[in-house]
Structure formats: structure tokens, C-alpha cells
Design an enzyme around this catalytic site. Structure first.
Site, PDB file in Angstrom:
ATOM      1  N   THR A 150       0.829  -1.204   0.000  1.00 41.11           N
ATOM      2  CA  THR A 150       0.000   0.000   0.000  1.00 41.11           C
ATOM      3  C   THR A 150       0.865   1.256   0.000  1.00 41.11           C
ATOM      4  O   THR A 150       1.799   1.394   0.791  1.00 41.11           O
ATOM      5  CB  THR A 150      -0.902  -0.011   1.247  1.00 41.11           C
ATOM      6  OG1 THR A 150      -1.741  -1.171   1.197  1.00 41.11           O
ATOM      7  CG2 THR A 150      -1.759   1.231   1.317  1.00 41.11           C
ATOM      8  N   GLU A 151       0.532   2.172  -0.922  1.00 44.50           N
ATOM      9  CA  GLU A 151       1.227   3.455  -1.061  1.00 44.50           C
ATOM     10  C   GLU A 151       2.727   3.290  -1.324  1.00 44.50           C
ATOM     11  O   GLU A 151       3.520   4.175  -1.020  1.00 44.50           O
ATOM     12  CB  GLU A 151       1.001   4.328   0.180  1.00 44.50           C
ATOM     13  CG  GLU A 151      -0.461   4.593   0.495  1.00 44.50           C
ATOM     14  CD  GLU A 151      -1.175   5.405  -0.572  1.00 44.50           C
ATOM     15  OE1 GLU A 151      -0.475   6.057  -1.367  1.00 44.50           O
ATOM     16  OE2 GLU A 151      -2.428   5.395  -0.594  1.00 44.50           O
ATOM     17  N   PHE A 152       3.090   2.132  -1.904  1.00 39.70           N
ATOM     18  CA  PHE A 152       4.500   1.822  -2.195  1.00 39.70           C
ATOM     19  C   PHE A 152       5.352   1.804  -0.933  1.00 39.70           C
ATOM     20  O   PHE A 152       6.579   1.963  -1.008  1.00 39.70           O
ATOM     21  CB  PHE A 152       5.086   2.817  -3.208  1.00 39.70           C
ATOM     22  CG  PHE A 152       4.853   2.419  -4.640  1.00 39.70           C
ATOM     23  CD1 PHE A 152       3.761   1.662  -5.011  1.00 39.70           C
ATOM     24  CD2 PHE A 152       5.723   2.825  -5.637  1.00 39.70           C
ATOM     25  CE1 PHE A 152       3.557   1.289  -6.331  1.00 39.70           C
ATOM     26  CE2 PHE A 152       5.517   2.465  -6.969  1.00 39.70           C
ATOM     27  CZ  PHE A 152       4.431   1.689  -7.298  1.00 39.70           C
TER      28      PHE A 152
END
Length: 414
Positions: A150-152
Site C-alpha cells: 500500500t502506497e508503495f
């Protein structure tokens, strides 16, 4: 050979409605407000489907046909997006299924609820990764082979997990993350890298300058390079290939039509860019798996501290930068074992929807440009409202949990 790896992320959260203290112990539905309210999940999903999902999926399908399969793209699709698509716009799932059958579209693995569970509960993280992989296989007949958190949000600990558990349990052979200057130093993001000491895990790093030229700056009239033409952008991509032949363009799917509206020319830009890039003999498009397989890792990239693709700091401060965010997440994850022990599927589903990272994101109190971005995406009037409604939902979860435990005790004594 020079290749672009185009990756687009599809996500919609379940937003908590204006859930007041007076709703607690009375109303256990946190998600479905009036259709015209700011938090209406159905209204927002239908709006974005009309502006972004349908036209961009159609453009992808058309370009695959026009290029005889030379155009390729990778998608990551959260479980909360899939659930809402099934409820509100099921024809989108049919479109995606058609795209996957072309062999030109890859689905990337992630957590089902778009959560930051890796940093709070490893068992919950693995449960959500497993649920996501199973759902993708069930809906589309595709098994994910590449992972993105998630979100890198990535660090060396996650790299180690992918290299061991991620590889052994889920078959992941690589991970996507941000090609941030502070970790790359003099090196270019236009190569395949690997996690330190890894055997199985390769890394694809986002070329954030070229990606953000499209995702964030395309319609900015104050930008010195506005307007962004295909010829200008292709020239930049050509120059960037001097630093490595793999250009990773990673961005939100909603860039097309939602964050950059249709009247900016974003769809026409992408249509022409795909055609023009492929008109050069040595140019290609790769899926993430093909990009990982295109070369051996040229070096190791260490990220001892967590790196994300959000805000100017590129860290986790967008989600844990203030006391409200910390209290909300700590309280939520401390409930996990008791929630799961109930076996109550609706209770567990509600709890897991609250793990979605958008909730603490809405509580962010940053200023200046980062604060403007947070406010733009938030359906609430303030970060404090987001915190209040979220914590009221937590209070109701506590009430339901206690009721569940009391009923179990009564059954055991009878």
C-alpha cells in the site's frame, strides 16, 4: 531495446459516514450514508467510473487491439475497489476480465483492504495478501506474481519478507516501490535492482519525475513546461533512456479522467503517446513481470527506513504523523485478536475495512502543498472530523465485540 513499464493503481475506500457518538450502539452501518452526502461510496464510485474507469479501460483495450498486443499495462486493484465495482458497476469487472484474456494486462498483488498492516500486524498483513490473491484468481483466473505494498510503502524488512514468505507462500518474484533519490543516490531508477541479500526478490523502482509529469503536473498551467505535449514527453523519455533502458511509469489509474480531467486532453495525450512510442522499432511496453525478467539486477538497493510514494518526505508521515493518526491505528490493531476470535464475519469485515490507509490519511494535519493534496482527497470538512467519525465507529465495534462475548458466555452457561 528500450521499454516502458506502465503500472496503474485502482482503489476506492469505504468511507466512514458522519457517524456521531449518538449512532454508537444503535446503528452498526458505518458505510452507507445518503447517496448525495460527501461520504457516499456509491455516488463517488459511479462518478469516477464515468469519468475515469470506463474511458481509460476502453482506451487500454483499443490500444491493445490497434497495436496487435504490443501495448501492455499492469494494474493493481484493491479488494475494496473490487467489492464496490461488483455492487455498483459490475460491467467494469467484465471489461477487466476481457483485458486479462488478451495476455497484455497483468494484475499486481497487494493487501485486500489497501492497509498498512505490515507495519502493525504481520499475521493480518499476510491474511490480507492471501485474500487478495485468492479473489483475483477467483474473479479473473489470474495468479499475481509481483507485489506492491500500500502506497508503495517499502523497507528492507518487507524486502526480506517477499524474498522468503512472499516467494514461498505466494510466488512473488518482485516488488514495486519508489525510486527515491535519497536511497538511489547517483543510480538511475531505469534498471532492475534487488533487495539486500535477496535470492528471489527483484525491485522495480518508479521513475517519479516522468511519472509525476503526467500524474500531477499535466494540467498545471503554472508549470514552466505546460502544456505537456507527446513530442516533449517522448523526448524526455528518450533522454532518460540514456540512464537505463527501462522507464517505470507508475501512477494512480484515476490520473486519467479524475485527477486530470478529460478536458485537459489527458486521454488524447496517452492515446498518441502509446502510438508514437511504439512507432520506433526498438521501443516496447512491458508488464511488471516482463520488466523484472528483462535483465539481471544491476545492484542492491537498501531501504532501512520506510519509503513511500506520498508527500514530499516520501515516508509514513502522511499516515502516522500526528497523535490522532497514531491513536486511531493503535486502537484499531489492538482489537484484532478479539475481533477475529468472534468468528462474526460482518464484524470482521467492518474491522478490516477500517484498516484501509485512507482513514488515517484523512486525519493528516500537514500544511502547504501536501496539506492541499490531503484536503483534496478527503470527504470530510477537517482532519478532526475524520478522526471523530472513525473513533466513533471504533467505539461501536467495541460495543458489538462486548455483546458478542456476552452472548458466547451465556450460551456456554446454559
Amino acid at each position: 531495446m528500450r521499454a516502458i513499464c506502465l503500472y496503474l493503481h485502482m482503489h476506492q475506500p469505504y468511507r466512514v459516514k458522519q457517524y456521531s457518538i449518538f449512532n454508537v450502539a444503535r446503528d452498526h452501518d458505518y458505510w452507507e450514508p445518503d447517496f448525495y452526502s460527501k461520504q457516499s461510496n456509491e455516488r463517488i464510485f459511479k462518478k469516477v467510473a464515468e469519468k475515469s474507469y470506463r474511458p481509460m479501460l476502453s482506451l487500454i483495450e483499443r490500444k491493445i487491439k490497434e497495436t496487435d498486443g504490443a501495448f501492455k499495462v499492469s494494474l493493481s486493484i484493491t479488494g475494496t475497489w473490487l467489492d464496490q465495482a461488483q455492487a455498483y458497476e459490475p460491467e467494469l469487472l467484465i471489461q477487466i476480465r476481457r483485458l486479462i484474456k488478451t495476455g497484455c494486462v497483468e494484475i499486481v498483488g497487494e493487501t485486500y483492504y489497501h492497509s498498512l498492516a505490515f507495519f502493525h500486524s504481520l499475521p493480518e498483513f499476510e491474511a490480507q495478501v492471501e485474500k487478495h490473491q485468492s479473489r483475483i484468481e477467483e474473479l479473473f483466473g489470474f495468479k499475481t506474481k509481483v507485489f506492491r505494498n500500500t502506497e508503495f510503502a517499502y523497507n528492507d524488512a518487507l524486502g526480506h519478507w517477499i524474498d522468503t514468505e512472499g516467494f514461498n507462500k505466494f510466488g512473488f518474484k518482485g516488488c514495486l516501490t519508489e525510486g527515491w533519490d535519497k536511497v538511489l543516490g547517483w543510480r538511475s531508477p531505469n534498471h532492475v535492482y534487488k533487495a539486500p541479500g535477496s535470492v528471489n526478490t527483484k525491485l522495480l523502482l518508479k521513475n517519479y519525475r516522468l511519472s509525476d509529469d503526467i500524474a500531477f503536473r499535466f494540467s498545471d498551467r503554472k508549470w514552466k513546461e505546460w502544456p505537456l505535449t507527446v513530442e516533449k514527453f517522448q523526448g524526455w523519455a528518450d533522454m532518460d533512456c540514456l540512464r537505463g533502458n527501462l522507464v517505470n511509469l507508475f501512477m494512480d489509474f484515476e490520473t486519467f479522467g479524475e485527477n486530470q480531467w478529460a478536458d485537459t486532453g489527458i486521454f488524447e495525450f496517452m492515446d498518441k503517446f502509446i502510438t508514437d512510442w511504439l512507432s520506433v522499432y526498438e521501443n516496447k511496453f512491458f508488464t511488471c513481470s516482463e520488466a523484472l525478467d528483462s535483465e539481471d539486477a544491476v545492484d542492491e538497493v537498501a531501504m532501512p527506513s520506510t519509503v513511500t510514494w506520498a508527500d514530499t518526505e516520501r515516508d509514513l508521515s502522511a499516515w502516522d504523523g500526528n497523535s490522532m493518526q497514531k491513536e486511531a491505528e493503535d486502537t484499531l490493531y489492538n482489537m484484532r485478536d478479539d475481533i477475529l476470535a468472534t468468528g462474526d464475519q460482518r464484524l470482521i469485515e467492518d474491522w478490516r475495512r477500517l484498516t484501509t490507509s485512507d482513514h488515517p490519511y484523512y486525519m493528516c494535519t500537514k500544511y502547504w502543498n501536501d496539506g492541499d493534496v490531503h484536503a483534496y482527497f478527503s470527504p470530510y470538512d477537517s482532519p478532526y472530523d475524520a478522526f471523530m467519525y472513525f473513533m466513533n465507529a471504533i467505539r461501536d465495534l467495541d460495543y458489538r465485540l462486548l455483546n458478542n462475548q456476552l452472548k458466547k458466555q451465556q450460551r456456554s452457561t446454559n
